[in-house]
Scaffold this motif. Structure first.
Motif, mmCIF file in Angstrom:
data_model
loop_
_atom_site.group_PDB
_atom_site.id
_atom_site.type_symbol
_atom_site.label_atom_id
_atom_site.label_comp_id
_atom_site.label_asym_id
_atom_site.label_seq_id
_atom_site.Cartn_x
_atom_site.Cartn_y
_atom_site.Cartn_z
ATOM 1 N N LYS A 128 0.826 -1.225 0.000
ATOM 2 C CA LYS A 128 0.000 0.000 0.000
ATOM 3 C C LYS A 128 0.848 1.257 0.000
ATOM 4 O O LYS A 128 0.444 2.282 -0.536
ATOM 5 C CB LYS A 128 -0.919 0.018 1.224
ATOM 6 N N LEU A 156 -1.255 1.117 9.640
ATOM 7 C CA LEU A 156 -2.368 0.460 8.935
ATOM 8 C C LEU A 156 -2.564 -0.997 9.329
ATOM 9 O O LEU A 156 -3.575 -1.610 8.970
ATOM 10 C CB LEU A 156 -2.107 0.505 7.418
ATOM 11 N N ILE A 187 -4.853 6.560 1.074
ATOM 12 C CA ILE A 187 -5.379 5.735 2.170
ATOM 13 C C ILE A 187 -6.751 6.271 2.606
ATOM 14 O O ILE A 187 -7.689 5.517 2.848
ATOM 15 C CB ILE A 187 -4.390 5.739 3.359
#
Length: 227
Positions: A128, A156, A187
């Motif tokens: 990510k 996260l 995000i």
């Protein structure tokens, strides 16, 4: 009805016995991206620390990700923090272990047991933030921007309901700040709620969003002028 992630009503924020902010009333809803601004010493850190229960809420009402801050017991604090992701200005990575082991340490500390599941989750969060090839490296082998990406990945890990980012670009040069900001925005667009303290007004102009300002012991929303 949008879901409320953080709600404070007539809250007073203290640093030890010093009153830092009074009459704080605000709501943050799921999916929002909120900036928190204010001069050094205005109370940003005390405010953030109260949210993740590093400082107690002594007066007023407050709930965050389903926990009542006014009645929070010590044994509930680890459970609260699992539902929050915190990103610090100085990264706070453990220097004696690799990036993978830094992230694994957090998962183990928050109750994960299955090795394969841990590896899968670590791969997911590193991907990510564009750092999936860096798991074997140590923090000192990475640039500041890369370390901050890892810190975001760490935040996260437990799919938090709210990410609290305390000056996440404070130690980074302008170009790297924009890259890190891009990751945070992405995000947020994927559904994570973010509250970000910053001094960087250039970023706020570049990526406008709801802004709360701390000044003279109060907190209020800044109405951004339309250009």
């Amino acid at each position: 009805m949008s879901e409320t992630v953080l709600s404070l009503k007539e809250a007073a924020i203290y640093q030890k016995d010093n009153l830092v902010l009074s009459d704080v009333t605000l709501n943050i809803n799921k999916g929002e991206f909120i900036y928190l601004i204010g001069k050094t010493g205005a109370g940003k850190s005390s405010f953030m620390k109260t949210l993740y229960a590093d400082l107690p809420l002594k007066e007023g009402d407050g709930s965050i990700v389903g926990y009542n801050l006014a009645t929070l017991k010590n044994k509930e604090i680890p459970h609260l923090r699992r539902k929050l992701g915190v990103v610090f200005q100085d990264f706070k990575l453990l220097s004696d272990r690799t990036i993978f082991n830094n992230l694994e340490f957090v998962l183990k500390a928050t109750g994960w047991k299955n090795k394969a599941e841990m590896k899968m989750r670590i791969d997911e969060v590193l991907t990510k933030v564009g750092m999936n090839s860096k798991g074997f490296k140590f923090p000192h082998e990475l640039s500041g921007g890369e370390q901050q990406r890892i810190a975001i990945a760490r935040a996260l890990l437990n799919d938090p309901e709210l990410i609290i980012a305390d000056e996440p670009t404070g130690n980074l040069d302008p170009q790297t700040s924009i890259e890190v900001m891009g990751i945070l925005r992405e995000i947020n667009q994927n559904g994570n709620t973010i509250l970000m303290a910053t001094h960087d007004y250039a970023l706020i102009l570049k990526y406008p969003s709801k802004t709360l300002k701390l000044q003279d012991g109060k907190i209020f929303e800044v109405v951004q002028k339309k250009v």
